[in-house]
Design a protein around this motif. Structure first.
Motif, PDB file in Angstrom:
ATOM      1  N   UNK A 195       0.831  -1.207   0.000  1.00  0.00           N
ATOM      2  CA  UNK A 195       0.000   0.000   0.000  1.00  0.00           C
ATOM      3  C   UNK A 195       0.865   1.256   0.000  1.00  0.00           C
ATOM      4  N   UNK A 196       1.846   1.297   0.899  1.00  0.00           N
ATOM      5  CA  UNK A 196       2.707   2.478   1.002  1.00  0.00           C
ATOM      6  C   UNK A 196       3.496   2.672  -0.288  1.00  0.00           C
ATOM      7  N   UNK A 197       4.085   1.594  -0.806  1.00  0.00           N
ATOM      8  CA  UNK A 197       4.874   1.699  -2.033  1.00  0.00           C
ATOM      9  C   UNK A 197       4.001   2.120  -3.209  1.00  0.00           C
ATOM     10  N   UNK A 198       2.797   1.591  -3.255  1.00  0.00           N
ATOM     11  CA  UNK A 198       1.883   1.926  -4.339  1.00  0.00           C
ATOM     12  C   UNK A 198       1.495   3.404  -4.297  1.00  0.00           C
ATOM     13  N   UNK A 199       1.264   3.923  -3.105  1.00  0.00           N
ATOM     14  CA  UNK A 199       0.930   5.339  -2.976  1.00  0.00           C
ATOM     15  C   UNK A 199       2.099   6.218  -3.416  1.00  0.00           C
ATOM     16  N   UNK A 200       3.319   5.798  -3.097  1.00  0.00           N
ATOM     17  CA  UNK A 200       4.492   6.567  -3.513  1.00  0.00           C
ATOM     18  C   UNK A 200       4.655   6.531  -5.033  1.00  0.00           C
ATOM     19  N   UNK A 201       4.359   5.397  -5.645  1.00  0.00           N
ATOM     20  CA  UNK A 201       4.374   5.341  -7.113  1.00  0.00           C
ATOM     21  C   UNK A 201       3.267   6.213  -7.695  1.00  0.00           C
ATOM     22  N   UNK A 202       2.132   6.233  -7.025  1.00  0.00           N
ATOM     23  CA  UNK A 202       1.014   7.033  -7.504  1.00  0.00           C
ATOM     24  C   UNK A 202       1.352   8.509  -7.594  1.00  0.00           C
ATOM     25  N   UNK A 203       2.181   9.003  -6.689  1.00  0.00           N
ATOM     26  CA  UNK A 203       2.570  10.407  -6.733  1.00  0.00           C
ATOM     27  C   UNK A 203       3.343  10.730  -8.000  1.00  0.00           C
ATOM     28  N   UNK A 204       4.067   9.737  -8.540  1.00  0.00           N
ATOM     29  CA  UNK A 204       4.779   9.911  -9.811  1.00  0.00           C
ATOM     30  C   UNK A 204       3.824   9.746 -10.988  1.00  0.00           C
ATOM     31  N   UNK A 205       3.066   8.660 -10.980  1.00  0.00           N
ATOM     32  CA  UNK A 205       2.205   8.319 -12.105  1.00  0.00           C
ATOM     33  C   UNK A 205       1.076   9.324 -12.266  1.00  0.00           C
ATOM     34  N   UNK A 206       0.499   9.782 -11.144  1.00  0.00           N
ATOM     35  CA  UNK A 206      -0.616  10.716 -11.205  1.00  0.00           C
ATOM     36  C   UNK A 206      -0.181  12.171 -11.096  1.00  0.00           C
ATOM     37  N   UNK A 207       1.127  12.412 -11.054  1.00  0.00           N
ATOM     38  CA  UNK A 207       1.695  13.758 -11.092  1.00  0.00           C
ATOM     39  C   UNK A 207       1.140  14.639  -9.975  1.00  0.00           C
ATOM     40  N   UNK A 208       1.445  14.260  -8.746  1.00  0.00           N
ATOM     41  CA  UNK A 208       1.052  15.104  -7.614  1.00  0.00           C
ATOM     42  C   UNK A 208       1.859  16.397  -7.656  1.00  0.00           C
ATOM     43  N   UNK A 209       1.190  17.489  -7.951  1.00  0.00           N
ATOM     44  CA  UNK A 209       1.897  18.745  -8.201  1.00  0.00           C
ATOM     45  C   UNK A 209       2.566  19.353  -6.991  1.00  0.00           C
ATOM     46  N   UNK A 210       2.132  19.006  -5.776  1.00  0.00           N
ATOM     47  CA  UNK A 210       2.692  19.639  -4.580  1.00  0.00           C
ATOM     48  C   UNK A 210       3.691  18.740  -3.873  1.00  0.00           C
ATOM     49  N   UNK A 211       4.231  17.750  -4.580  1.00  0.00           N
ATOM     50  CA  UNK A 211       5.107  16.761  -3.953  1.00  0.00           C
ATOM     51  C   UNK A 211       6.465  16.770  -4.639  1.00  0.00           C
ATOM     52  N   UNK A 212       7.392  17.567  -4.103  1.00  0.00           N
ATOM     53  CA  UNK A 212       8.711  17.700  -4.715  1.00  0.00           C
ATOM     54  C   UNK A 212       9.584  16.460  -4.531  1.00  0.00           C
ATOM     55  N   UNK A 213       9.226  15.605  -3.590  1.00  0.00           N
ATOM     56  CA  UNK A 213      10.034  14.430  -3.292  1.00  0.00           C
ATOM     57  C   UNK A 213       9.508  13.172  -3.975  1.00  0.00           C
ATOM     58  N   UNK A 214       8.537  13.318  -4.870  1.00  0.00           N
ATOM     59  CA  UNK A 214       7.845  12.139  -5.388  1.00  0.00           C
ATOM     60  C   UNK A 214       8.756  11.195  -6.168  1.00  0.00           C
ATOM     61  N   UNK A 215       9.720  11.721  -6.915  1.00  0.00           N
ATOM     62  CA  UNK A 215      10.570  10.830  -7.702  1.00  0.00           C
ATOM     63  C   UNK A 215      11.521  10.030  -6.810  1.00  0.00           C
ATOM     64  N   UNK A 216      12.033  10.660  -5.764  1.00  0.00           N
ATOM     65  CA  UNK A 216      12.915   9.924  -4.853  1.00  0.00           C
ATOM     66  C   UNK A 216      12.152   8.792  -4.176  1.00  0.00           C
TER      67      UNK A 216
END
Length: 380
Positions: free
Chosen positions: A140-161
């Motif tokens: 769940x946690x890993x999937x949410x972190x991938x989601x920030x990349x795939x869904x382009x969370x605009x307010x998340x500067x750390x999403x790629x890391x």
């Protein structure tokens, strides 16, 4: 207002009309889904250039490819992800729905994501793939972190890391399982993907892993949001909740109406491989195009009273799962889980009252996902 407008902030065209969105999905000859060529590639590789694992496996997602690679990989995955295999899950899904729904009775503050909307799809897809039960919370946690990349969370500067770390963890989890399935196949989706053959060709190990990661992510994230968004819709239109209780045969059309009214995916991006016309606008080569399904599903030219939630709406040719060769592969599983969930919840509870004072959604362009949803189930 034009159904195709230029958005300066996104630097691309936003398509909102139903006919234009459906036409865009079908037009895979002129509109590309490939994130690793064209205008999307430069920004993605620039932003995530140091994250090798993330880029390697994202680039193998068949949903982000054009023909012929897309069709080739999808054909192989389809051999494992068959309608019969999905329908065989119904008894287990029905059992899980009851196990998750019954303990909610008598409580006035239930975290609906944590206790139901997340749990159901993640258990189903984990069991279907063959992921160990003890790994579900990590997934769940890993999937949410991938989601920030795939869904382009605009307010998340750390999403790629975080996305790189999540991808590495998922690959490390899945690789030994995939290797084990080659010599000891079981009755699960990973075994089916490993064994899938088309004219003497098989998926490589990395292709199996990449598309298993895709299914882990897509298999719980979108269904989780589909169920949660449905609960919100029912809270706004409580007469429809009782209507489903009185007519459980409406389960199928109920899911379709949730997908139309407030589906889990708002839009999907494409780019023009060559000049074309969409609606009344000329689109240039390499122009970005956002096909806004959410807007299309509320187009009054296609849907009468589009802001009304009507679980018996017919016809209902919504764009919630896309169209054409890129139509969502997991649609049958999402429909099965949501229909079983809504049917039993309306049978078990007279109402599921939304208690979250102000509904807030994650800030991204693609996913329609609530930050939180607290409810109070009222027993019959």
């Amino acid at each position: 207002m034009s159904p195709v407008v230029w958005n300066a902030r996104w630097s691309g065209w936003v398509v909102t009309g139903y006919d234009e969105v459906i036409g865009g999905y079908k037009n895979h000859e002129q509109l590309s889904s490939d994130r690793f060529t064209g205008p999307f590639a430069e920004s993605l590789r620039t932003q995530a250039s140091t994250y090798e694992q993330l880029l390697t496996f994202l680039s193998a997602f068949f949903v982000w490819k054009d023909q012929p690679y897309h069709t080739h990989i999808r054909t192989l995955v389809n051999k494992a992800f068959t309608p019969r295999a999905v329908e065989a899950l119904r008894p287990r899904v029905r059992e899980l729905v009851r196990q998750l729904a019954d303990p909610l009775e008598g409580r006035d503050d239930v975290d609906f994501f944590a206790e139901f909307a997340f749990q159901l799809p993640v258990i189903v897809i984990a069991e279907f793939l063959g992921v160990p039960p003890e790994a579900r919370e990590d997934v769940k946690v890993w999937s949410e972190d991938l989601g920030a990349v795939i869904f382009v969370n605009g307010d998340d500067d750390e999403r790629h890391r975080r996305g790189e770390e999540a991808m590495r963890n998922l690959v490390d989890l899945l690789r030994p399982i995939v290797r084990a399935r080659r010599t000891d196949p079981r009755d699960d989706l990973l075994s089916g993907m490993v064994q899938a053959e088309e004219r003497g060709d098989f998926l490589s190990e990395d292709e199996v892993i990449a598309n298993a990661v895709l299914m882990v992510f897509a298999g719980h994230e979108t269904t989780m949001n589909l169920i949660a968004n449905g609960i919100v819709a029912f809270d706004r239109f409580p007469e429809q909740w009782q209507r489903l209780h009185d007519n459980p045969d409406l389960a199928r059309t109920t899911v379709e109406e949730v997908l139309r009214y407030d589906g889990p995916i708002k839009a999907m991006a494409r780019f023009a491989k060559q000049p074309l016309v969409i609606g009344d606008q000329k689109i240039g080569t390499n122009d970005r195009v956002l096909l806004a399904m959410y807007a299309a599903n509320h187009d009054p030219k296609q849907f009468g009273n589009p802001e009304e939630f009507d679980i018996a709406r017919m016809p209902n040719r919504h764009a919630g799962f896309g169209y054409g060769i890129h139509m969502c592969l997991g649609a049958p599983l999402a429909r099965l889980e949501a229909s079983e969930a809504f049917t039993y919840l309306t049978e078990r509870y007279s109402r599921i009252e939304v208690r979250t004072p102000e509904l807030r959604y994650n800030p991204n362009m693609v996913s329609r996902s609530l930050k939180r949803l607290h409810v109070a189930p009222h027993a019959r």
